[in-house]
Write a protein that holds these residues in place. Structure first.
Motif, mmCIF file in Angstrom:
data_model
loop_
_atom_site.group_PDB
_atom_site.id
_atom_site.type_symbol
_atom_site.label_atom_id
_atom_site.label_comp_id
_atom_site.label_asym_id
_atom_site.label_seq_id
_atom_site.Cartn_x
_atom_site.Cartn_y
_atom_site.Cartn_z
ATOM 1 N N ALA A 26 -7.713 74.446 -61.555
ATOM 2 C CA ALA A 26 -6.783 73.721 -62.422
ATOM 3 C C ALA A 26 -6.783 74.312 -63.831
ATOM 4 C CB ALA A 26 -7.143 72.240 -62.460
ATOM 5 N N ALA A 27 -7.961 74.711 -64.275
ATOM 6 C CA ALA A 27 -8.058 75.275 -65.617
ATOM 7 C C ALA A 27 -7.234 76.556 -65.724
ATOM 8 C CB ALA A 27 -9.530 75.554 -65.952
ATOM 9 N N VAL A 28 -7.166 77.302 -64.645
ATOM 10 C CA VAL A 28 -6.351 78.515 -64.648
ATOM 11 C C VAL A 28 -4.856 78.163 -64.584
ATOM 12 C CG1 VAL A 28 -5.771 80.607 -63.354
ATOM 13 C CG2 VAL A 28 -8.172 79.901 -63.576
ATOM 14 N N VAL A 29 -4.561 77.215 -63.727
ATOM 15 C CA VAL A 29 -3.154 76.867 -63.508
ATOM 16 C C VAL A 29 -2.518 76.310 -64.776
ATOM 17 C CG1 VAL A 29 -1.582 75.356 -62.214
ATOM 18 C CG2 VAL A 29 -3.465 76.530 -61.039
ATOM 19 N N GLU A 87 10.549 69.631 -60.870
ATOM 20 C CA GLU A 87 9.716 68.742 -61.674
ATOM 21 C C GLU A 87 8.736 68.031 -60.765
ATOM 22 O OE1 GLU A 87 12.658 66.210 -63.352
ATOM 23 O OE2 GLU A 87 13.055 67.540 -65.053
ATOM 24 N N ASN A 88 7.681 67.509 -61.376
ATOM 25 C CA ASN A 88 6.675 66.753 -60.613
ATOM 26 C C ASN A 88 6.220 67.524 -59.375
ATOM 27 O OD1 ASN A 88 6.394 64.290 -62.150
ATOM 28 N ND2 ASN A 88 8.519 63.877 -61.574
ATOM 29 N N ILE A 89 5.788 68.742 -59.615
ATOM 30 C CA ILE A 89 5.346 69.618 -58.526
ATOM 31 C C ILE A 89 3.916 69.254 -58.141
ATOM 32 C CG2 ILE A 89 4.921 72.019 -57.862
ATOM 33 C CD1 ILE A 89 6.867 72.709 -60.287
ATOM 34 N N LEU A 90 3.740 68.770 -56.916
ATOM 35 C CA LEU A 90 2.418 68.327 -56.477
ATOM 36 C C LEU A 90 1.556 69.508 -56.027
ATOM 37 C CD1 LEU A 90 3.062 65.087 -54.423
ATOM 38 C CD2 LEU A 90 1.243 65.396 -56.103
ATOM 39 N N ILE A 91 0.297 69.485 -56.453
ATOM 40 C CA ILE A 91 -0.688 70.468 -55.989
ATOM 41 C C ILE A 91 -1.891 69.678 -55.491
ATOM 42 C CG2 ILE A 91 -2.016 72.532 -56.586
ATOM 43 C CD1 ILE A 91 -0.224 72.700 -59.141
ATOM 44 N N THR A 92 -2.280 69.871 -54.241
ATOM 45 C CA THR A 92 -3.387 69.095 -53.679
ATOM 46 C C THR A 92 -4.615 69.964 -53.456
ATOM 47 O OG1 THR A 92 -2.718 69.530 -51.392
ATOM 48 C CG2 THR A 92 -1.773 67.590 -52.457
ATOM 49 N N ARG A 93 -5.774 69.292 -53.372
ATOM 50 C CA ARG A 93 -7.045 69.961 -53.078
ATOM 51 C C ARG A 93 -7.280 71.179 -53.979
ATOM 52 N NH1 ARG A 93 -9.335 68.506 -47.832
ATOM 53 N NH2 ARG A 93 -8.262 66.578 -47.315
ATOM 54 N N MET A 94 -7.078 70.960 -55.271
ATOM 55 C CA MET A 94 -7.277 72.018 -56.249
ATOM 56 C C MET A 94 -8.529 71.700 -57.050
ATOM 57 S SD MET A 94 -4.656 73.382 -59.225
ATOM 58 C CE MET A 94 -4.197 71.709 -59.683
ATOM 59 N N ASP A 95 -9.521 72.561 -56.973
ATOM 60 C CA ASP A 95 -10.741 72.325 -57.731
ATOM 61 C C ASP A 95 -10.479 72.445 -59.229
ATOM 62 O OD1 ASP A 95 -12.189 71.881 -55.457
ATOM 63 O OD2 ASP A 95 -12.686 73.999 -55.212
ATOM 64 N N ALA A 96 -11.386 71.863 -59.978
ATOM 65 C CA ALA A 96 -11.196 71.795 -61.427
ATOM 66 C C ALA A 96 -11.096 73.183 -62.049
ATOM 67 C CB ALA A 96 -12.349 71.012 -62.064
ATOM 68 N N ASP A 97 -11.859 74.129 -61.539
ATOM 69 C CA ASP A 97 -11.805 75.452 -62.158
ATOM 70 C C ASP A 97 -10.474 76.151 -61.858
ATOM 71 O OD1 ASP A 97 -12.472 75.542 -59.541
ATOM 72 O OD2 ASP A 97 -13.962 77.135 -59.728
ATOM 73 N N ARG A 140 -2.847 77.054 -67.635
ATOM 74 C CA ARG A 140 -2.445 78.064 -68.615
ATOM 75 C C ARG A 140 -1.061 78.615 -68.264
ATOM 76 N NH1 ARG A 140 -8.159 79.514 -68.506
ATOM 77 N NH2 ARG A 140 -7.780 81.152 -66.982
ATOM 78 N N ALA A 141 -0.605 78.378 -67.047
ATOM 79 C CA ALA A 141 0.698 78.897 -66.611
ATOM 80 C C ALA A 141 1.802 77.849 -66.650
ATOM 81 C CB ALA A 141 0.589 79.459 -65.190
ATOM 82 N N VAL A 142 1.459 76.597 -66.378
ATOM 83 C CA VAL A 142 2.445 75.515 -66.361
ATOM 84 C C VAL A 142 1.834 74.254 -66.946
ATOM 85 C CG1 VAL A 142 3.887 76.248 -64.394
ATOM 86 C CG2 VAL A 142 1.730 75.040 -63.993
ATOM 87 N N PRO A 143 2.672 73.372 -67.507
ATOM 88 C CA PRO A 143 2.149 72.074 -67.958
ATOM 89 C C PRO A 143 1.603 71.335 -66.747
ATOM 90 C CG PRO A 143 4.426 72.405 -68.707
ATOM 91 C CD PRO A 143 4.120 73.497 -67.738
ATOM 92 N N LEU A 144 0.377 70.799 -66.879
ATOM 93 C CA LEU A 144 -0.287 70.270 -65.691
ATOM 94 C C LEU A 144 -1.002 68.967 -65.991
ATOM 95 C CD1 LEU A 144 -1.152 71.081 -62.703
ATOM 96 C CD2 LEU A 144 -3.303 71.803 -63.737
ATOM 97 N N PHE A 145 -0.721 67.943 -65.182
ATOM 98 C CA PHE A 145 -1.573 66.761 -65.143
ATOM 99 C C PHE A 145 -2.580 66.998 -64.039
ATOM 100 C CE2 PHE A 145 -2.534 63.068 -62.575
ATOM 101 C CZ PHE A 145 -3.145 62.220 -63.495
#
Lengths: 252, 252, 252, 252, 252, 252, 252, 252
Positions: E89-92, E77-87, E94-99
């Protein structure tokens, strides 16, 4: 205004042929033309032996065209313009007659054929150094030197360089252009007995640091008779090579 | 061995005057002498137009003396030794006749008077640059050039430099020596029409970074006709200046 | 709140005119306004003698507009905005009256004419330095100083600079702007007796390293009376020049 | 020789009171004295508003003594000598009357009391910065400025600095001296409305890189009104501070 | 597998409850999952007290989504992803619930509300530092720390910082974020008695050298109790701050 | 032409089977082909044990295609082309049969299957290093080495690396690829007894300075048996690894 | 003086128990003692939780002794003095009771035994790092932390480090000290779940650049939870480690 | 302890031949000896194929003697000690039999004659590089490789190098040692088909920056098959050269 001219003017004042105010004006008048964004140095030919050269990188196309046009109007020929992108060249050539080389981004306004003399050799480490090589070669040619091009003769394949020893040794001055480790300058310096001008280029990646590696190599060249100009400064090398190439012998 | 000599040897093989083995030996025989810690390059005078120069900094006094003695024995005159401390010089002069200048730490073994020709000007920014200046001047003189010294003419007091314009403008090549901000090269470059060799020095403190500040200034000199050698490399500048000074005119 | 104000408040507490809590609030209350993304410093005029300046580079157009609008609402005039691209300016001018110069990317919100006093000279090495020069000049003018522009007077053609000696010597403070080797600062510093603020620019290529070469030169300027600001920091130079220019004489 | 003097001389030529040769000599005669290893600039007081200063680091004791003696003989007073070690000072004081401070290594030859005016504050981050501080303070005092010393008021204990706000705010110019992270310049710059001259020092270790850390901090100071001199350049700061401190008001 | 688990397994072998081969497998079996382009470290929570964090900069959107999905599938849970551009994020998403926060480019997959404890203060020099600040703050919050934001409290206006002393002094750990000269770390370090994590940012221009100036300042901070993370490394600061914030007291 | 061939030719001259002129030509004839913009080195396979490799970064698609076509026409197989963007590859594959990998931007023209021998391990710190890893792996494979890929085994999770000890220890040479702090080289170097080639990558941000951090780490690796190639130079590592991998045993 | 004390004083003014002048004095009175060359900060214990520490490097023995004596007279115990050479220590111990460690050059004046609590681990790469390690360890001990030393556990022999996993994992904070490539910080960071303070040392040669290599490695550590202090700054690490080690748990 | 040994031990536990506690001890027992200031790695011969090497620079003579004596007592032969000054060697040889070379400062304790095999060539640019060359050569010899020395064959006199082509081409691995511009690595790399290990040296001055110039050159070597070790790291080159030289052929 040199010493003799000044003495001449002072004597004219003494003889009454010139008023003190006119002499004052003559002494302090600057031999340049202020066109707002630039002070054009019309007397550089007399003082430095060559026209002012237009550094195109930081200027707008309009500024370049304006300066070149004013210089042409004042009678300058073979006006060199360096680091001018093709789109700027397209603007400039509407204002003055322009030769333009897109590889080196060199332009020559008001170009006039002249006999090429002496012997300048431009040797390069690899194909990728060609823009800098051509900037050097075109500069020297525009200023009146005959140029021989030896490209892609880097030290990783010494036989390519050694096969051109005759060319190298017949030069009055050699321009050695190389990126990466810049070893060409040392090797060439050990093979010839004329001045060698080393030009580091920004060709490379990683620890070449945009030409720093080649620059340091060349500054530390173990061969004597080598001096260095700025990274990618083909113009500076070509200018200096022409100056050396065209030197007269010592009068006895 | 150059092309003509090689062809000559091959013809001797053809005519039976030389055996193939002798020719092979001749082709690959190195024109140097291996004395264990050094390979003395006796043919450099032919190939590069000057003797090998001994870089004294990394060698023991005994090594320097050995190399110089061997070169002297082979007939070399005016053998330059650079960066040699006074105590090393004391050892060397027991092996070969030696002129030694403690300011520049330059030695000349087997020194022979020769006529000095042409005109090299050495200009410096300040009194503290004198060791480097003298290394340059003594080198050029040892190689046969006439040298004029203009010391302490830095750009913070332009009138001192402008007062010597006649000297500057009569030079065939100028060596501009300066530490700190190294502006002398640009200013001199704008005043003369001969090649300018810029020598950055390590004079200064703080952000001069041991000569880096002056080095970068000189590489970026806005005047054309300027090239640069390593920090404190008076020898290199003097060597190159002599080479340029002694150039012959272009044969027509 | 200075010492006198504090003593005044304490006396009001003593006299019962102010409660301790109110005094506490007064002591610790910050003279700024928190608008979420910024703390606007409304008292900087009192403390530092000038308004807060908006550094536009790292802010969105909306943030700039918001800060400027809030400052204007609080009565600030001649609000300087630096490093603001033209498209941001287009947004900002919908929120506040805005003067905008696209060359230097300087904006002045709520601009009000004021008399310009004293004499600040902005001298530059070349045409390419103009954006930095104009940032300096517009800043000094926005703050109330009279500015004279001497552009393209680099040291490679000293006569251009010497021809403007009268202008230089009538200045109360000179801003010397140059890229490449940055020698202008030393040369100007040797010619005037007022403070010189040197601004290195990122104009150049290769070993200019984005302005480092000029920066180091200027820090090592051999002329006295020279200090330096950050690379391309025309604003900082203009701000400081205005502060020096407007100094009052020492009261006797 | 300025414009008016030149016009005067030219009129003397016109009237026959001066020969052209004498006028020529007058125009090009350098206002300095060549003593072999140095060109002493006797007119710097006129041109730059202060005497030439002797940089002691790269000169022998004999050279320093010689220059100082010649300047004293020409009537100069309060001749500053910087970076002079104690053993050199012992030699110099045999040639000229000398005040010498061993902490800052500053000497003042032919020292004469003069009234100190205005207000220069020298603030420092720590005790270790004292040599640089004293170089600045003694320089400013030798040139006629009144100096207040605020030492060891680094930002790690803000209350020490804030307790001296009255001193800071009464200054006409502040010299902020700090090594390590050099934050003092930014903090002081935010507290005063006069020019701040920042002097980075080489105090520190590791990533202070001999003063580079403090230098970069100060160049990037977020407070306006701050400019920077070379690392450890107390002299430069004191010289400039005096120049600013003694400025006259704008004549209306 | 720790010492106790290993002893336990060995005893199971002794008792015959486990075969040697199974024990071997157990000892050398890596607690990670190889999905071709990445080795997902499912046991990092046990070993390091927190999940593996996904560094988004050098990965494709598909790779990020793949790793996050696999981790989510394994119960993280609360899996951190850093330095991810918005585009990306839009892909990600679709695979996992994402803030996803576009300012800091931080994503949190499989986000779950948890109580925030303790006190982390994030203080910044200017508005332009906000992306780095938010990376730090969101990281600490995602890991369970309560965060207070003090933005735009740079040292050029000390009163803004001093007005928030109560907030600063109630922190268990302070993150000081600043670009340019980075003085905030020293000043904050002098005001608090808790650990201070300094984050240099690349905000600035010229001699800020992309954050090097602030980095060096912070490494040389004259206040004790300050340590530093990489330039712009808000994540690292937030991660460490959370670790310190959540420390338990020493058991007596 | 080696010593034996030369002796052979000389004997042919002696016997009259070859003219001196032909022998001369043979001796000085360069084993390369000049196609204007490049000197193709057809004999490098003999001299260096491998074909010339085409560095695609500084060449136009047309130049690459021309060189590759000429080499193919001369019979070369498995011609490596590095740093070639996809759009250039599209041009090249119209001239020669081309294998192209878009991740590493490596091309192999005239590719021919050959048996892969020995054992080269390519280990990497993280997923983001993959382009460099693949450049190394594909190079070694194109030259005939068998390659095992161990990706994402960075030292922050040692167990991932230790789990692959068998693979590491069966290698004849290991290529360790890592960005950021580059610690992988030291750790791997401590675990194996074969040569380790370290490749720093430009993966990272801030104080990784484009790979400098990893480069310095690797040069300072405390483990013995490690050497380093340029930042991001996967090709160089793969080339050298193949050379080491394919070494024959010492003949007794 | 904090908020509560201020309110208290203000109420005393209101009640007439304190005059406004006394309150003013109280507010602005600096809690330090000016002894000419230093401002001793007697209240730092209150404000920062620890005494002022004396940085011995830039001070004379007499200055150190004076400051320490004054602090001792004011009741301070366990006064830390760092970077004090043995000959200075000999002077200081004549003024105050002094514990001195010649390896780390740390002194503790007025040393008093106190219970050591918690757990700080100091791990080092090699024997040569010992002076820095001991500076860290002695600092932490002087401030009240229990310290475990793990020396010579560099990553070239991982088993030495892994054998001490129990020690590492029982720490509340780890100090990782390493020169050369500095990989220890990353490896340790991957093994523990407590804060790791990395200390680069100047141990090494060549491209270690006096600790820069290790510093960059540590700033780029791929493991989370690592922060860095200045090169060779054992004191800073020990100080911060003690602060973290002694943290209390979060009150619920 | 490798996989097979572990499985063997586990089976002994299963069979009752070994207790779980003994097996545990066996698994975690470190194959090194802790003597306080060092962890001697007795198993490195097994793991890395060679003994631990003692880096003498940062250790006291007593520490070196202690480690060497302990290693000798454990049966190690040919124990390498690097960077050990002569006075330390004098101490060490009282504890263990010692061969010591003062030029390279290499010591070999418990030296035993062994047959030297294969062929390592050490080539150097100049006489001043000899200490580094000898460190490399003595290291390789101590580890069992036959070494050929080619000194003073720098690229400024190519014929000296070309005359030794037979030696170069018969090598299994070449170590190229050079300072200044470091071009030797590129030139040698272009002449041989075996691995080349480049060692930059700190020989030079000015812009050689203590070996940085040569280091960068070598990292950017345009010839393939070249890798680099740290500046002046003769030991590392000799160690790696021996490892490569002694490689066995691929088993088919």
């Amino acid at each position: 205004m040199d010493r003799d001219q000044l003495l001449h003017a002072l004597r004219a004042v003494q003889s009454g042929d010139m008023s003190p105010e006119a002499a004052l004006d003559c002494v302090i008048r600057a031999p340049f033309e202020d066109i707002g964004y630039a002070n054009i140095d019309h007397h550089r030919l007399l003082r430095n032996g060559s026209n002012e050269v237009i550094y195109g990188a930081g200027k707008t196309a309009e500024q370049i065209a304006g300066i070149a046009a004013r210089m042409a109007a004042a009678g300058s020929e073979n006006i060199l313009i360096t680091r001018m992108d093709a789109d700027k060249a397209a603007v400039v050539e509407r204002a003055v007659p322009l030769f333009y080389d897109p590889v080196s981004r060199v332009g020559v306004a008001n170009r006039v054929e002249r006999p090429l003399v002496g012997s300048v050799v431009v040797a390069s480490g690899g194909t990728s150094d060609m823009p800098v090589c051509e900037e050097a070669a075109l500069t020297a040619e525009a200023l009146g030197s005959r140029v021989t091009r030896l490209y892609d003769v880097g030290v990783a394949g010494l036989h390519r360089l050694l096969a051109r020893l005759d060319d190298l040794r017949s030069a009055r001055v050699v321009i050695a252009v190389a990126g990466m480790e810049g070893a060409l300058a040392s090797v060439v310096g050990g093979l010839v007995d004329c001045p060698v001008i080393a030009v580091p280029t920004s060709v490379g990646y990683g620890a070449s640091f945009g030409g720093v590696s080649a620059l340091l190599s060349m500054l530390n060249a173990c061969a004597s008779g080598v001096s260095v100009v700025n990274i990618d400064n083909g113009f500076g090398a070509g200018f200096l090579a022409n100056r050396i190439n065209r030197m007269k012998g010592i009068e006895s």
